[in-house]
Motif scaffolding. Structure first.
Motif, PDB file in Angstrom:
ATOM      1  N   ASP A 104      -8.474  -1.124   7.265  1.00  0.00           N
ATOM      2  CA  ASP A 104      -9.502  -1.733   6.585  1.00  0.00           C
ATOM      3  C   ASP A 104      -9.431  -3.239   6.316  1.00  0.00           C
ATOM      4  OD1 ASP A 104     -11.625   0.428   6.389  1.00  0.00           O
ATOM      5  OD2 ASP A 104     -10.760   1.133   4.502  1.00  0.00           O
ATOM      6  N   ARG A 105      -8.283  -3.461   5.905  1.00  0.00           N
ATOM      7  CA  ARG A 105      -7.922  -4.893   5.956  1.00  0.00           C
ATOM      8  C   ARG A 105      -7.799  -5.515   7.171  1.00  0.00           C
ATOM      9  NH1 ARG A 105      -4.037  -5.079   0.652  1.00  0.00           N
ATOM     10  NH2 ARG A 105      -5.306  -3.887  -0.660  1.00  0.00           N
ATOM     11  N   THR A 139     -16.066   1.078   9.734  1.00  0.00           N
ATOM     12  CA  THR A 139     -15.667   2.234   8.865  1.00  0.00           C
ATOM     13  C   THR A 139     -15.863   3.548   9.824  1.00  0.00           C
ATOM     14  OG1 THR A 139     -16.305   1.269   6.763  1.00  0.00           O
ATOM     15  CG2 THR A 139     -16.295   3.408   7.135  1.00  0.00           C
ATOM     16  N   ARG A 151      -3.341   7.660   3.577  1.00  0.00           N
ATOM     17  CA  ARG A 151      -4.156   6.793   2.791  1.00  0.00           C
ATOM     18  C   ARG A 151      -3.894   5.115   2.690  1.00  0.00           C
ATOM     19  NH1 ARG A 151      -8.873   7.024   2.715  1.00  0.00           N
ATOM     20  NH2 ARG A 151      -9.286   4.875   1.862  1.00  0.00           N
ATOM     21  N   ARG A 161      -4.934   4.029   6.105  1.00  0.00           N
ATOM     22  CA  ARG A 161      -6.422   3.944   6.526  1.00  0.00           C
ATOM     23  C   ARG A 161      -7.008   2.676   5.614  1.00  0.00           C
ATOM     24  NH1 ARG A 161     -10.788   2.583   7.199  1.00  0.00           N
ATOM     25  NH2 ARG A 161     -12.599   3.807   7.587  1.00  0.00           N
ATOM     26  N   GLU A 162      -6.518   2.519   4.440  1.00  0.00           N
ATOM     27  CA  GLU A 162      -6.657   1.378   3.809  1.00  0.00           C
ATOM     28  C   GLU A 162      -6.448   0.068   4.367  1.00  0.00           C
ATOM     29  OE1 GLU A 162      -6.113   1.113  -0.622  1.00  0.00           O
ATOM     30  OE2 GLU A 162      -6.753   3.217  -0.482  1.00  0.00           O
ATOM     31  N   LEU A 200       0.849  -1.323   0.035  1.00  0.00           N
ATOM     32  CA  LEU A 200       0.056  -0.066  -0.028  1.00  0.00           C
ATOM     33  C   LEU A 200       1.119   1.259  -0.124  1.00  0.00           C
ATOM     34  CD1 LEU A 200      -2.954  -1.149   2.484  1.00  0.00           C
ATOM     35  CD2 LEU A 200      -2.923  -0.516   0.044  1.00  0.00           C
ATOM     36  N   ARG A 244       0.230   4.424  -2.507  1.00  0.00           N
ATOM     37  CA  ARG A 244      -0.663   5.389  -2.150  1.00  0.00           C
ATOM     38  C   ARG A 244       0.156   6.339  -1.064  1.00  0.00           C
ATOM     39  NH1 ARG A 244      -2.912   1.138  -3.245  1.00  0.00           N
ATOM     40  NH2 ARG A 244      -5.161   0.824  -3.669  1.00  0.00           N
TER      41      ARG A 244
END
Length: 184
Positions: A86-87, A167, A79, A82-83, A71, A75
């Protein structure tokens, strides 16, 4: 490992993750059949149920950890963080679904211990340092701080509306990390 053997192993892990998440008592013969391999192939890769369950856990943890560096390559650091969170939320829900199987695999006397979270902690540290260098989060946040902040993920019901709640929780965490950032 030959490529066909590696594909078989990956397919066994994929099917076992889905099946054991649904039911910790899924017979290994069912997993082998759904993976399209013989029982001998399954047992050659995973000599016991415990070996399979713990490898699923390690495999999923490695996937989350390894995604951090990937990532960051594509990115901006905040960002990517944050992604990655989520994972991590998806991993938390997978782990919750596998909780019974993990307890069965590690609960008996003489059973192997559940692997520690070191790869995930190292990935968090990598992302936090990249964000700190970019000036997108407050300085001095440690991976321990972050684990405490996102601990609510492990309280979510994997059978409910966990994505919406995760989220919201992770957005709040990111807002807190950004507060006091030098670049803000």
């Amino acid at each position: 490992m030959r490529s066909d053997a590696q594909r078989n192993r990956e397919r066994i892990l994929e099917v076992a993750l889905a099946e054991l998440t649904r039911s910790a008592d899924t017979p290994l013969s069912v997993i082998a059949k759904k993976a399209g391999v013989g029982q001998g192939t399954l047992y050659r890769n995973f000599p016991s149920r415990e070996d399979l369950v713990l490898e699923i856990y390690r495999h999923e943890m490695r996937q989350v950890a390894d995604s951090a560096a990937r990532l960051l390559e594509t990115r901006e650091p905040d960002r990517a963080l944050r992604e990655w969170m989520d994972r991590l939320a998806l991993f938390a829900m997978t782990k919750a679904g596998l909780a019974d199987a993990i307890r069965q695999a590690t609960g008996a006397p003489g059973s192997p211990a559940k692997p520690g979270p070191n790869p995930v902690i190292e990935a968090a540290e990598l992302l936090l340092r990249a964000c700190e260098e970019a000036g997108t989060i407050r300085p001095g946040v440690t991976s321990d701080d972050m684990v405490l902040a996102i601990g609510g993920l492990w309280q979510l019901d994997p059978t409910g509306d966990w994505r919406t709640r995760a989220t919201r929780l992770l957005d709040i965490v990111m807002d807190g990390l950004r507060a006091g950032a030098p670049g803000r």
